[in-house]
Design an enzyme around this catalytic site. Structure first.
Site, PDB file in Angstrom:
ATOM      1  N   LYS A  67      30.584  35.535  29.530  1.00 17.53           N
ATOM      2  CA  LYS A  67      30.086  35.380  30.993  1.00 17.53           C
ATOM      3  C   LYS A  67      28.781  36.300  31.054  1.00 17.53           C
ATOM      4  O   LYS A  67      28.297  36.841  30.322  1.00 17.53           O
ATOM      5  CB  LYS A  67      31.192  36.283  31.995  1.00 17.53           C
ATOM      6  N   ARG A 100      41.572  36.144  28.914  1.00 17.91           N
ATOM      7  CA  ARG A 100      41.037  34.929  28.962  1.00 17.91           C
ATOM      8  C   ARG A 100      40.063  34.814  28.197  1.00 17.91           C
ATOM      9  O   ARG A 100      38.972  35.101  28.547  1.00 17.91           O
ATOM     10  CB  ARG A 100      41.077  34.228  30.246  1.00 17.91           C
TER      11      ARG A 100
HETATM   12  C1  9MG Z   1      39.104  29.200  35.095  1.00 21.07           C
HETATM   13  N1  9MG Z   1      38.347  30.577  34.976  1.00 21.07           N
HETATM   14  C2  9MG Z   1      37.035  30.844  34.717  1.00 21.07           C
HETATM   15  N2  9MG Z   1      36.951  32.341  34.720  1.00 21.07           N
HETATM   16  C3  9MG Z   1      38.353  32.830  34.803  1.00 21.07           C
HETATM   17  C4  9MG Z   1      38.511  34.185  35.192  1.00 21.07           C
HETATM   18  O1  9MG Z   1      37.732  35.096  34.955  1.00 21.07           O
HETATM   19  N3  9MG Z   1      39.882  34.383  35.497  1.00 21.07           N
HETATM   20  C5  9MG Z   1      40.752  33.255  35.701  1.00 21.07           C
HETATM   21  N4  9MG Z   1      41.988  33.503  36.179  1.00 21.07           N
HETATM   22  N5  9MG Z   1      40.398  31.881  35.459  1.00 21.07           N
HETATM   23  C6  9MG Z   1      38.971  32.008  35.171  1.00 21.07           C
END
Ligand code: 9MG
Length: 268
Positions: A211, A245
């Protein structure tokens, strides 16, 4: 799933910008092959998404989102790990669950009319994320008085809405939503104070991988944010995050294993 160690959720994007050229069928094949690789690399679960959530992204209609993700869910139903589907749309939630999804990941916090009803009776896990605004506009100078308290309040109220609809606490996961209507300073404050931002009642899910908050500190483009992303994932794990994630499953799994060996030792 056991949450005794942080789980790694592999990202499976089924959006046009995530594929090489080819027809739709080929794209689904490509997504499925990528997903299978992530499972081999140690992903504990997969998150499948058919709509880009990047800052500035335009929404896509539900039928297009379904056209992208349904073949992928169907092909991966038996891949050995649970499938999460990243969507804000009640119609997509229902169809994804009918196709075999185990979790709905809603960056909109189940705030769309009909979203809670779409998932309430299914028994699936639910990830409720904090976002300020919508992806198209969310990075337009977000302002908070106290980002940790405001995110916590949103998550508490969102979880309460789910509980009031009869959804068991064991189905709920909370996510502070890194990068969704937050500056880099907000994101690092949330990560530093993760336990206060998400509370103790529900497991937490963090999306930090590649990010802009990583780029803000390293100065690197998204394609070169592996080291920063792994460091952020470990910072989350140290603070008690339950699900991470990530794009880079193998490297994150390695880092978590080494961290765990340091903390808990290695069996002789
Ligand atoms: C789909 N998506 C993209 N970034 C995300 C994040 O930080 N958390 C979650 N739950 N979904 C995300």
């Amino acid at each position: 799933m056991s949450l005794e160690r942080p789980l790694v959720m592999g990202i499976v994007n089924v959006t046009p910008d995530s594929f090489s050229d080819g027809n739709e069928h080929f794209r689904a094949d490509e997504a499925v092959a990528h997903a299978r690789l992530l499972v081999e690399e140690g992903a504990d679960l997969l998150d499948i998404g058919g709509e880009s959530t990047r800052p500035g992204a335009q929404a896509v209609p539900a039928d297009e989102e379904l056209r992208r993700i349904l073949p992928v869910i169907e092909a991966l139903r038996d891949c050995g790990v649970p499938l999460s589907v990243d969507t804000c749309k009640p119609d997509v939630m229902r169809a994804a669950l009918a196709a075999g999804a185990d979790m709905i990941n809603d960056i909109g916090g189940f705030s769309a009319p009909g979203a809670i009803e779409a998932v309430a009776d299914s028994g699936c896990a639910l990830c409720l994320m904090h976002m300020r605004g919508e992806p198209r506009t969310m990075q337009d100078a977000p302002v908070y008085q106290d980002v940790v308290a405001e995110v916590r309040d949103y998550l508490d109220r969102g979880a309460q809405r789910l509980r009031q609809a009869g959804i068991a606490a064991a189905r709920i996961v909370l996510d502070p939503g890194f990068g969704f209507g937050k500056t880099a300073a907000h994101n690092y404050t949330l990560l530093q104070q993760l336990p206060q931002a998400v509370g103790q009642e529900y497991p937490s899910l963090l999306g930090l991988s590649r990010k802009s908050m990583i780029g803000a500190v390293t100065g690197r483009p998204a394609s070169r944010r592996l080291g920063g992303s792994v460091a952020a994932a470990l910072a989350g794990a140290v603070r008690g995050a339950h699900i991470l994630r990530v794009h880079d499953v193998a490297d994150t799994v390695d880092a978590l294993r080494v961290w765990s060996a340091v903390e808990q030792g290695v069996r002789a």
